[in-house]
Scaffold this motif. Sequence first.
Motif: not given
Length: 100
Positions: A12-14, A24-27, A39-49, A70-72
Amino acid sequence: MTGASDGTGAAAARLLVRDGHRVVAVGRSEAKTKAVADELGVHHFVADFADFADFADFADLHQVRTLAAQLADHCPRIDVLANNAGAGDPRGPPCHSRRF
């Protein structure tokens, strides 16, 4: 977009980026999320659980709020949130049997 590190979320992001949308990719996985974002040239954040050894879910609201803050900070305006994050313990019963 949550869950953007793999599978349906990455696909979906692609498509969204291809169609000209800002994403903004979050994973959960730093390596996989960064790979898709690069790959997409976007920012990303990682959910650190960190409290979950083998899997993560959004039951830890402190972690969810931290990620949201962080996203806000990075995205003062979010028009659409595609919440594609998986839920549940892959070692346990299917998600539809869990109560939140």
